[in-house]
Enzyme design. Structure first.
Site, PDB file in Angstrom:
ATOM      1  CB  ALA A   1      -9.790  -5.569   9.816  1.00  0.00           C
ATOM      2  CE  LYS A   2      -5.950  -0.904   9.866  1.00  0.00           C
ATOM      3  NZ  LYS A   2      -4.814  -1.359   9.034  1.00  0.00           N
TER       4      LYS A   2
ATOM      5  CE1 TYR B   1      -8.953   0.767   8.440  1.00  0.00           C
ATOM      6  CE2 TYR B   1      -9.357   1.747  10.588  1.00  0.00           C
ATOM      7  CZ  TYR B   1      -8.556   1.591   9.477  1.00  0.00           C
ATOM      8  OH  TYR B   1      -7.361   2.266   9.393  1.00  0.00           O
ATOM      9  CB  ALA B   2     -13.251  -1.556  14.881  1.00  0.00           C
TER      10      ALA B   2
ATOM     11  CB  SER C   1      -6.406   1.700  13.097  1.00  0.00           C
ATOM     12  OG  SER C   1      -7.221   2.834  13.306  1.00  0.00           O
TER      13      SER C   1
ATOM     14  CG  ASP D   1      -5.871  -7.605  -4.448  1.00  0.00           C
ATOM     15  OD1 ASP D   1      -5.661  -7.490  -3.222  1.00  0.00           O
ATOM     16  OD2 ASP D   1      -7.000  -7.790  -4.934  1.00  0.00           O
ATOM     17  CB  VAL D   2      -1.901  -7.456  -0.058  1.00  0.00           C
ATOM     18  CG1 VAL D   2      -0.724  -6.532  -0.350  1.00  0.00           C
ATOM     19  CG2 VAL D   2      -3.096  -6.683   0.500  1.00  0.00           C
TER      20      VAL D   2
ATOM     21  N   GLY E   1       0.839  -1.207   0.000  1.00  0.00           N
ATOM     22  CA  GLY E   1       0.000   0.000   0.000  1.00  0.00           C
ATOM     23  C   GLY E   1       0.866   1.246   0.000  1.00  0.00           C
ATOM     24  CB  ALA E   2       4.366   1.531  -0.591  1.00  0.00           C
TER      25      ALA E   2
ATOM     26  NE  ARG F   1      -3.031   6.931  -3.782  1.00  0.00           N
ATOM     27  CZ  ARG F   1      -3.011   5.845  -4.579  1.00  0.00           C
ATOM     28  NH1 ARG F   1      -3.079   4.633  -4.049  1.00  0.00           N
ATOM     29  NH2 ARG F   1      -2.926   5.952  -5.883  1.00  0.00           N
TER      30      ARG F   1
HETATM   31  P1  NAD Z   1      -4.292   5.517   1.815  1.00  0.00           P
HETATM   32  O1  NAD Z   1      -5.688   5.225   1.361  1.00  0.00           O
HETATM   33  O2  NAD Z   1      -3.722   6.873   1.600  1.00  0.00           O
HETATM   34  O3  NAD Z   1      -3.287   4.436   1.171  1.00  0.00           O
HETATM   35  C1  NAD Z   1      -3.573   3.060   1.237  1.00  0.00           C
HETATM   36  C2  NAD Z   1      -2.885   2.381   0.082  1.00  0.00           C
HETATM   37  O4  NAD Z   1      -3.187   0.981   0.129  1.00  0.00           O
HETATM   38  C3  NAD Z   1      -3.375   2.897  -1.295  1.00  0.00           C
HETATM   39  O5  NAD Z   1      -2.275   3.274  -2.073  1.00  0.00           O
HETATM   40  C4  NAD Z   1      -4.115   1.705  -1.872  1.00  0.00           C
HETATM   41  O6  NAD Z   1      -4.047   1.607  -3.296  1.00  0.00           O
HETATM   42  C5  NAD Z   1      -3.397   0.535  -1.205  1.00  0.00           C
HETATM   43  N1  NAD Z   1      -4.198  -0.683  -1.229  1.00  0.00           N
HETATM   44  C6  NAD Z   1      -5.509  -0.817  -0.921  1.00  0.00           C
HETATM   45  N2  NAD Z   1      -5.902  -2.077  -1.103  1.00  0.00           N
HETATM   46  C7  NAD Z   1      -4.828  -2.762  -1.533  1.00  0.00           C
HETATM   47  C8  NAD Z   1      -4.596  -4.122  -1.905  1.00  0.00           C
HETATM   48  N3  NAD Z   1      -5.594  -5.028  -1.861  1.00  0.00           N
HETATM   49  N4  NAD Z   1      -3.362  -4.495  -2.306  1.00  0.00           N
HETATM   50  C9  NAD Z   1      -2.356  -3.575  -2.356  1.00  0.00           C
HETATM   51  N5  NAD Z   1      -2.499  -2.290  -2.023  1.00  0.00           N
HETATM   52  C10 NAD Z   1      -3.729  -1.894  -1.618  1.00  0.00           C
HETATM   53  O7  NAD Z   1      -4.266   5.118   3.355  1.00  0.00           O
HETATM   54  P2  NAD Z   1      -3.270   5.521   4.539  1.00  0.00           P
HETATM   55  O8  NAD Z   1      -3.963   6.523   5.347  1.00  0.00           O
HETATM   56  O9  NAD Z   1      -1.915   5.794   4.020  1.00  0.00           O
HETATM   57  O10 NAD Z   1      -3.292   4.171   5.386  1.00  0.00           O
HETATM   58  C11 NAD Z   1      -2.217   3.236   5.406  1.00  0.00           C
HETATM   59  C12 NAD Z   1      -2.489   2.230   6.511  1.00  0.00           C
HETATM   60  O11 NAD Z   1      -2.564   2.889   7.767  1.00  0.00           O
HETATM   61  C13 NAD Z   1      -3.800   1.466   6.339  1.00  0.00           C
HETATM   62  O12 NAD Z   1      -3.636   0.138   6.773  1.00  0.00           O
HETATM   63  C14 NAD Z   1      -4.725   2.205   7.263  1.00  0.00           C
HETATM   64  O13 NAD Z   1      -5.801   1.402   7.684  1.00  0.00           O
HETATM   65  C15 NAD Z   1      -3.788   2.575   8.397  1.00  0.00           C
HETATM   66  N6  NAD Z   1      -4.236   3.708   9.205  1.00  0.00           N
HETATM   67  C16 NAD Z   1      -4.383   4.960   8.669  1.00  0.00           C
HETATM   68  C17 NAD Z   1      -4.799   6.006   9.490  1.00  0.00           C
HETATM   69  C18 NAD Z   1      -4.964   7.415   8.984  1.00  0.00           C
HETATM   70  O14 NAD Z   1      -5.381   8.264   9.774  1.00  0.00           O
HETATM   71  N7  NAD Z   1      -4.662   7.733   7.749  1.00  0.00           N
HETATM   72  C19 NAD Z   1      -5.074   5.766  10.828  1.00  0.00           C
HETATM   73  C20 NAD Z   1      -4.925   4.486  11.335  1.00  0.00           C
HETATM   74  C21 NAD Z   1      -4.490   3.464  10.513  1.00  0.00           C
END
Ligand code: NAD
Length: 253
Positions: free
Chosen positions: A157-158, A154-155, A142, A63-64, A13-14, A16
């Site tokens: 899963a996390k 989501y809760a 999270s 896709d993971v 998920g890197a 962005r």
């Molecule tokens: P984001 O939406 O900016 O980025 C998530 C990335 O994951 C995207 O690039 C997306 O294409 C990729 N992705 C989604 N499904 C995928 C799949 N099946 N295979 C491969 N890639 C996939 O989200 P973020 O805010 O950067 O979040 C990153 C992580 O941190 C996530 O696990 C999210 O749940 C967790 N998180 C984020 C926050 C927050 O406030 N942003 C808070 C708590 C936890």
């Protein structure tokens, strides 16, 4: 003791957000990074940024939650970068809704990306860690793991990620592999922007509303999470395992 071996990491998920921030930080730490996301082309910007800064990275599309794609992606990393001994399971999606309105598909999607995805990636990569006698796994949980309205999927899963992480720590510890979870609070990424939109708020209003409850008085940034990942994946963090670190600008239970 420190070593000069070049480590190889996969960050999922890197393309962005937090994942891109983590990839850049690990590259700056001297790690070669596989920037993995659904779409290989979308990873190119993060890869270019790393290379421009003098680091080493490749883009990987997968896709993971897809077992075959995970296998192929890890093979690509081994062939093009080398054997990975750092894995950051960061890929994530949200499909928020109150329980009575939550579709089965939205439940399954969230479980699939976060839990099945982290499981498939970790199972595919662990052999390189155990063979090397060294490994670092960091899973993104999270603050929502503690419960959050509109996020039953989501809760769950996390919270599941936390149990998964602790079990990895127990099973893999004797091979020199640590596993830890980071539980971010409010981090300014596209995921949060989507949440604001769904709640009918501008991003700035949503942020102001969230920041009122954050003791350090600001929203988090991907670099805040990347710093914690850098610690957990460092050479000298080998005695820290099975932990959940809340990176949320204040205490969480
Ligand atoms: P984001 O939406 O900016 O980025 C998530 C990335 O994951 C995207 O690039 C997306 O294409 C990729 N992705 C989604 N499904 C995928 C799949 N099946 N295979 C491969 N890639 C996939 O989200 P973020 O805010 O950067 O979040 C990153 C992580 O941190 C996530 O696990 C999210 O749940 C967790 N998180 C984020 C926050 C927050 O406030 N942003 C808070 C708590 C936890």
């Amino acid at each position: 003791m420190t070593t000069t071996t070049t480590r190889i990491a996969i960050v999922t998920g890197a393309a962005r957000g937090i994942g891109a921030g983590v990839s850049k930080r690990l590259a700056a730490d001297g790690v070669a990074v596989a920037v993995l996301d659904l779409d290989e082309a979308a990873c190119q910007a993060a890869v270019a940024e790393i290379e421009d800064a003098g680091g080493r990275a490749i883009a990987v599309g997968a896709d993971v939650a897809d077992e075959e794609a995970v296998k192929a992606s890890v093979e690509k990393v081994v062939a093009e970068l080398g054997e990975p001994t750092i894995l950051v399971n960061n890929a994530g999606v949200i499909r928020d809704n109150l329980l009575f309105k939550m579709s089965t598909a939205d439940w399954d999607t969230v479980m699939s990306v976060h839990l099945r995805g982290a499981f498939l990636m970790t199972r595919a990569v662990q052999r390189y860690m155990t063979e090397a006698g060294w490994g670092r796994i960091v899973n993104l949980s999270s603050t929502s793991a503690l419960g959050n309205r509109g996020q039953a999927n989501y809760a769950a899963a996390k919270a599941g990620i936390q149990g998964f992480t602790k079990t990895l720590a127990i099973e893999l510890g004797k091979y020199g592999v640590t596993a830890n979870a980071i539980a971010p609070g409010f981090i300014e990424t596209e995921m949060i922007m989507a949440t604001a939109e769904r709640m009918g708020m501008t991003f700035e209003d949503f942020k102001a509303y969230a920041v009122r409850e954050i003791p350090v008085g600001r929203g988090g940034r991907p670099a805040d999470i990347a710093h914690a990942v850098s610690f957990f994946t460092s050479e000298d963090a080998g005695y820290v395992s099975g932990q959940v670190l809340y990176v949320a600008g204040g205490p969480k239970a």
